[in-house]
Scaffold this active site. Structure first.
Site, short mmCIF file in Angstrom:
data_model
loop_
_atom_site.label_atom_id
_atom_site.label_comp_id
_atom_site.label_asym_id
_atom_site.label_seq_id
_atom_site.Cartn_x
_atom_site.Cartn_y
_atom_site.Cartn_z
N CYS A 100 -3.08 4.87 2.62
CA CYS A 100 -4.17 3.86 2.44
C CYS A 100 -5.11 3.94 3.54
O CYS A 100 -4.84 4.09 4.68
CB CYS A 100 -3.59 2.52 2.40
SG CYS A 100 -4.73 1.27 1.82
N CYS A 119 -2.36 -3.14 -3.56
CA CYS A 119 -3.83 -2.69 -2.96
C CYS A 119 -4.78 -2.23 -3.94
O CYS A 119 -4.33 -1.46 -4.74
CB CYS A 119 -3.59 -1.81 -1.82
SG CYS A 119 -5.04 -1.39 -1.01
N CYS A 131 0.84 -1.13 0.01
CA CYS A 131 -0.19 -0.06 0.10
C CYS A 131 1.06 1.04 0.23
O CYS A 131 2.23 1.23 0.40
CB CYS A 131 -0.91 0.15 1.22
SG CYS A 131 -1.88 -1.29 1.48
N CYS A 177 -6.02 1.65 -2.47
CA CYS A 177 -5.18 2.96 -2.55
C CYS A 177 -4.39 3.10 -3.67
O CYS A 177 -3.89 4.17 -3.94
CB CYS A 177 -4.47 2.90 -1.41
SG CYS A 177 -2.98 1.94 -1.27
#
Length: 518
Positions: A42, A69, A38, A72
């Protein structure tokens, strides 16, 4: 803002716990329990400290087996400003990889440009960026592919080649490995088209659409604050007729890309970004390309042009401590150093502009472009030519150029050195070596060499003590020019931004393309 090199893992964890957007693009957080990576901001629940590992790049996290991810979009952020501050071999290599050098010339070609063996270059990249050249290039291709899949109507095969993949099979395998999804599944995440856009779509981060035939609409991630109007003022003030055009709120120009000609058009009308809180914002960009394989290279050139990876927080924190610069920084906290789309073009334009006014340089350059630049059909009014390449200008008789003979000889001499490879102005070039080689050429002095380093090589620490504009700005601000020059050493490592703040006090409003052509 603290640079990555000054952060330990506890400081990084504090940043992700605070979801601090200022750190997006500076490091990656990998979560052991979920197998994903991330960006620091995030919105997902912050994992326990013992369950995270930190990586210097998305490529490093991918090499360690983590997937991106889906909340994000950690690869859709600006790059690290340290690449320009440090400007070491590994940092220069990252810039060339982003430009698609590995895709076009392989790892050997990248190593040859930097003067290292592939093995040694790989070691340097792993040490500093956590991944080798192939992994970094793969991460760049994967990010471009995701953007195009989620936000355009391009066919899957077109997306594969536009993103830089050599085959559809390689494209499918990489997307599955990085995003844990097939290309079709990523495409299904698109949202509804915008009203009034033929076939256009709106994506979640870097956005692109392909509504009009041959046009890609994208977004470039930049750190905020971002002073778009000031950047537009500078670009419009220096535009070359035929190659560039600008109006209130936007700038456009032609591009000479590896596989053909193209154009870019940047929307710089958003005045709110200039005073926005620290974070990440998106600039609207339109590309028209003769060959979709040039998508990645065109994006990288656009990023260079707008200084997208700059860290305004670090610049402001340092320069605002100086009493001369403090009021200027307060007025323009998001000021950028305008970059370039072609280093050789920047150097040639700089030589033409030596010792004459900006308006005079525009007129002369317009005549040079009309005589020696390749004519292209762009579909955009005012964009008619590519800027003449070094090969073309090296073959010109200096006596025929619309400028004093000495400057004409300097221009042709520089063009010959660029064409022969004696001077390299790609982003992988070493700044000290470039400066030495430029100064060895007839008709090129320290001002020109340093200006080229600032614009063409993105050196953030250039100051021009003999510049007339610096002295004029200092006088208008009520300071002794000699004292201002003496203070400049304390502005390092951000002297290029200090220089732009001084110049900004002299910048006229954005002229239209018709006004600039007069």
């Amino acid at each position: 803002m603290t640079q990555t090199a000054d952060l330990d893992d506890d400081a990084r964890y504090a940043a992700i716990a605070a979801r601090d957007r200022r750190f997006d693009g500076l490091f990656i957080t990998a979560v052991l329990s979920t197998g994903i990576y991330c960006r620091p901001s995030c919105p997902a629940r912050t994992p326990a400290r013992e369950r995270v590992r930190f990586h210097p790049s998305a490529a490093s996290a991918q090499e360690a087996g983590f997937r991106a991810c889906k909340r994000c979009l950690p690869d859709a952020t600006p790059g690290s400003p340290e690449w320009d501050v440090r400007a070491g071999t590994a940092d220069r290599a990252v810039r060339l990889i982003a430009d698609g050098v590995v895709d076009r010339d392989g790892v050997q070609g990248l190593a040859d440009r930097l003067g290292y063996t592939p093995r040694h270059l790989g070691r340097l990249l792993v040490e500093q960026h956590g991944a080798g050249p192939l992994a970094l290039a793969r991460a760049r291709r994967a990010q471009n592919a995701r953007v195009l899949l989620e936000t355009t109507d391009l066919g899957l095969a077109d997306v594969a080649f536009a993103a830089g993949f050599s085959s559809v099979r390689q494209f499918n395998e990489t997307v599955r490995a990085v995003y844990d999804a097939t290309p079709s599944h990523l495409r299904a995440r698109r949202v509804h088209p915008r009203a009034g856009s033929r076939g256009g779509v709106r994506g979640p981060a870097d956005e692109a659409s392909h509504g009009d035939e041959g046009v890609l609409r994208l977004r470039l991630a930049v750190r905020t604050p971002f002073d778009a109007p000031a950047l537009l003022d500078f670009l419009a003030y220096h535009l070359v007729p035929g190659v560039e055009t600008a109006e209130d709120g936007w700038y456009a120009r032609t591009l000479d890309l590896p596989h053909g000609a193209g154009t870019l058009r940047l929307d710089l009308a958003d005045t709110t970004l200039a005073s926005a809180a620290p974070g990440t914002a998106q600039l609207h960009l339109e590309l028209r390309l003769a060959d979709l394989r040039d998508t990645g290279a065109a994006l990288e050139r656009a990023r260079r042009l707008v200084d997208a990876d700059a860290d305004p927080g670090a610049v402001v924190a340092h320069l605002a401590a100086d009493p001369v610069l403090a009021p200027l920084v307060g007025e323009h906290p998001g000021l950028r150093v305008p970059g370039q789309v072609d280093g050789a073009e920047t150097a040639l334009r700089t030589v033409v502009g030596q010792q004459i006014s900006v308006s005079g340089a525009r007129t002369v350059l317009g005549r040079v472009v009309a005589e020696h630049g390749a004519r292209v059909e762009t579909g955009l009014p005012g964009l008619t030519h590519l800027f003449p390449g070094a090969d073309a200008l090296a073959a010109v008789d200096p006596e025929t150029l619309p400028m004093p003979r000495a400057r004409g000889r300097a221009l042709v001499g520089l063009a010959a050195a660029l064409a022969a490879g004696e001077v390299d102005l790609e982003r992988g070039a070493g700044r000290a070596d470039v400066r030495e080689r430029l100064l060895a050429l007839t008709g090129i002095g320290p001002w020109t060499a340093d200006y080229v380093a600032m614009r063409a090589l993105a050196d953030p620490d250039v100051f021009l003590p003999t510049d007339v504009g610096v002295r004029t700005a200092a006088t208008r601000l009520g300071h002794d020019p000699a004292e201002v020059v003496a203070r400049s050493a304390g502005w390092s490592p951000w002297r290029s931004y200090a220089l732009m703040h001084l110049w900004q006090t002299l910048m006229p409003p954005t002229p239209t393309s018709q006004e600039a052509a007069r």
